[in-house]
Write an enzyme that holds these catalytic residues in place. Structure first.
Site, PDB file in Angstrom:
ATOM      1  N   GLY A  62      44.813  53.026  25.977  1.00 48.37           N
ATOM      2  CA  GLY A  62      46.018  52.524  25.330  1.00 48.37           C
ATOM      3  C   GLY A  62      47.104  53.530  25.027  1.00 48.37           C
ATOM      4  CB  CYS A  71      47.767  62.305  35.355  1.00 46.32           C
ATOM      5  SG  CYS A  71      46.130  61.571  35.527  1.00 46.32           S
ATOM      6  CG  ASP A 103      48.430  55.802  33.167  1.00 46.46           C
ATOM      7  OD1 ASP A 103      48.617  56.693  34.023  1.00 46.46           O
ATOM      8  OD2 ASP A 103      48.024  56.050  32.017  1.00 46.46           O
ATOM      9  CG  ASP A 112      41.604  49.608  32.744  1.00 49.34           C
ATOM     10  OD1 ASP A 112      42.418  50.544  32.659  1.00 49.34           O
ATOM     11  OD2 ASP A 112      40.619  49.631  33.508  1.00 49.34           O
ATOM     12  CG  ASP A 134      43.753  37.616  37.571  1.00 48.31           C
ATOM     13  OD1 ASP A 134      43.856  38.549  36.758  1.00 48.31           O
ATOM     14  OD2 ASP A 134      44.606  37.368  38.450  1.00 48.31           O
TER      15      ASP A 134
END
Length: 432
Positions: free
Chosen positions: A242, A360, A307, A262, A292
């Site tokens: 989060g 990242c 992300d 997620d 879903d």
């Protein structure tokens, strides 16, 4: 424990990592259990030494012409800590609990050898199989770029504007040396010395009441570049624990609809307590169960934030053990995961909406190449110019663009360029 005894302990831990092939966190925990007399300061110092050795694993071995745990520790002291041969010799005096005295070969290596002529993967301390990828993104600058990825990171904090502002939190954290981050308008930074323990932020009143969260400045900027707005419907597709969900909620001012999900429900476990502490009331956490969790939402969202699952090469400063445990198969799997989540996001965006893709990682396969492939599959999307989506930085935007690595696909942040973790951000828009 004396500094020399801590050095001996670090050599023990590195040997355990090598022989038992276990993660550094496990090896340090096992050492602590077996040596309960060691205080918290000792354990922090030993951990710092071990992680610095992992950061400089290849270059230290090259410097010493020896890949043993002892050699890597000694090489690190010169390369990372800046110790000269006499200072290292005083630590290795053979006294009780101290490492054995330096041999003639060790003394000569510490006194005269350098990294001149070392291959890029040695000088930059990264796995050799990644050299082509780093050359593609950084070219001749890959040694300074990857060397910066091997240095210890500071502790960055994000001020939660739903609860406070940066000036107030900075004043209350003055005793920790908190200073404003150079780019993020919500960030504070605490620089850490080599042997320093990370401050107990979780015990600070500001953290307890939800006014501040631990989050690297690069991650803060990635959230800022999504331009989430009050009143929008925003989906955080890979919400995990989060961190970015909280940043998005603050940007939205608590208004609008924020859906966090997620595919791994275990990753979502901490999010409920974090949202409550931060005072977020417009977030709907959807855990995947039988179906879903986003059924019925196709074509309805203003913004979908990804992300993305990635190799994490941009976070090597914080997790140096990971780079030596990474294998080519992991990159291949992550690229497949990213394709899947990008295609899923495309279905959720309404005309005029946008997808913010974040990794990242600094690897081109996960960043620019992934975006080019997405556009080839979804020609109804267009890439938003990085000059446009970095505009929320205001007066800092021009300097930021000069520092970061901009491309036609997005923007890349790196420890060398922006003094943040490595992050890639691309914004994709579906025209009306």
């Amino acid at each position: 424990m004396t500094p020399a005894a801590r050095l001996s302990a670090a050599m023990e831990v590195i040997a355990a990592i090598d022989t038992q092939r276990i993660p550094a966190t496990n090896a340090l925990k096992d050492w602590g259990v077996a040596h309960r007399f060691a205080g918290s300061g000792d354990r922090a110092a030993i951990s710092g030494l071990v992680y610095d050795v992992l950061r400089r694993r290849s270059s230290s071995a090259w410097l010493m012409d020896d890949d043993s745990p002892r050699a890597r520790v000694l090489g690190m002291l010169k390369l990372e800590r800046g110790f000269d041969v006499e200072r290292i010799s005083r630590l290795c005096d053979g006294a009780r609990f101290a490492p054995a005295p330096l041999s003639d070969d060790e003394r000569a290596a510490l006194a005269s050898r350098t990294l001149d002529g070392a291959p890029a993967h040695v000088a930059g301390d990264f796995p050799e199989w990644l050299d082509d990828a780093f050359a593609k993104v950084f070219g001749d600058n890959r040694i300074p770029e990857t060397s910066a990825m091997a240095r210890r990171a500071p502790l960055d904090l994000r001020v939660n504007t739903l609860k406070s502002d940066r000036d107030k939190v900075r004043a209350s954290l003055r005793h920790l040396g908190a200073q404003p981050t150079p780019w993020s308008p919500f960030g504070l930074r605490i620089e850490l010395d080599a042997d320093a323990r990370s401050p107990g932020i979780q015990a600070e009143p500001d953290f307890i009441k939800g006014a501040v969260e631990i989050q690297d400045e690069g991650s803060q900027l990635a959230a800022l570049f999504t331009a989430a707005k009050s009143g929008e419907q925003v989906i955080d597709l890979c919400a995990g624990a989060g961190g970015k969900t909280l940043a998005l909620a603050a940007m939205m001012g608590g208004r609008g609809r924020l859906i966090a999900t997620d595919r791994d429900k275990r990753q979502l476990a901490p999010i409920h307590e974090r949202l409550s502490r931060a005072g977020v009331h417009n977030a709907d956490v959807r855990t995947p169960k039988d179906g879903d969790p986003l059924a019925g939402l196709d074509g309805s969202s203003d913004l979908v934030v990804i992300d993305a699952p990635c190799t994490g090469t941009g976070t090597w400063r914080r997790n140096p053990d990971a780079k030596w445990r990474m294998r080519p198969g992991a990159l291949e799997q992550r690229v497949k995961d990213q394709i899947e989540v990008l295609d899923r996001a495309a279905r959720l965006v309404k005309p005029g909406g946008r997808v913010a893709y974040i990794t990242c990682s600094v690897l081109p396969q996960e960043n620019g190449e992934q975006i080019r492939h997405f556009i080839s599959r979804h020609p109804d999307f267009e890439i938003v110019n990085a000059t446009d989506f970095t505009a929320p930085l205001g007066e800092r935007a021009i300097a930021f663009r000069d520092a970061a690595l901009l491309s036609s696909e997005g923007v890349l942040l790196t420890p060398q360029r922006t003094k943040t973790d490595g992050f890639f951000v691309s914004v994709l828009k579906r025209p009306h």
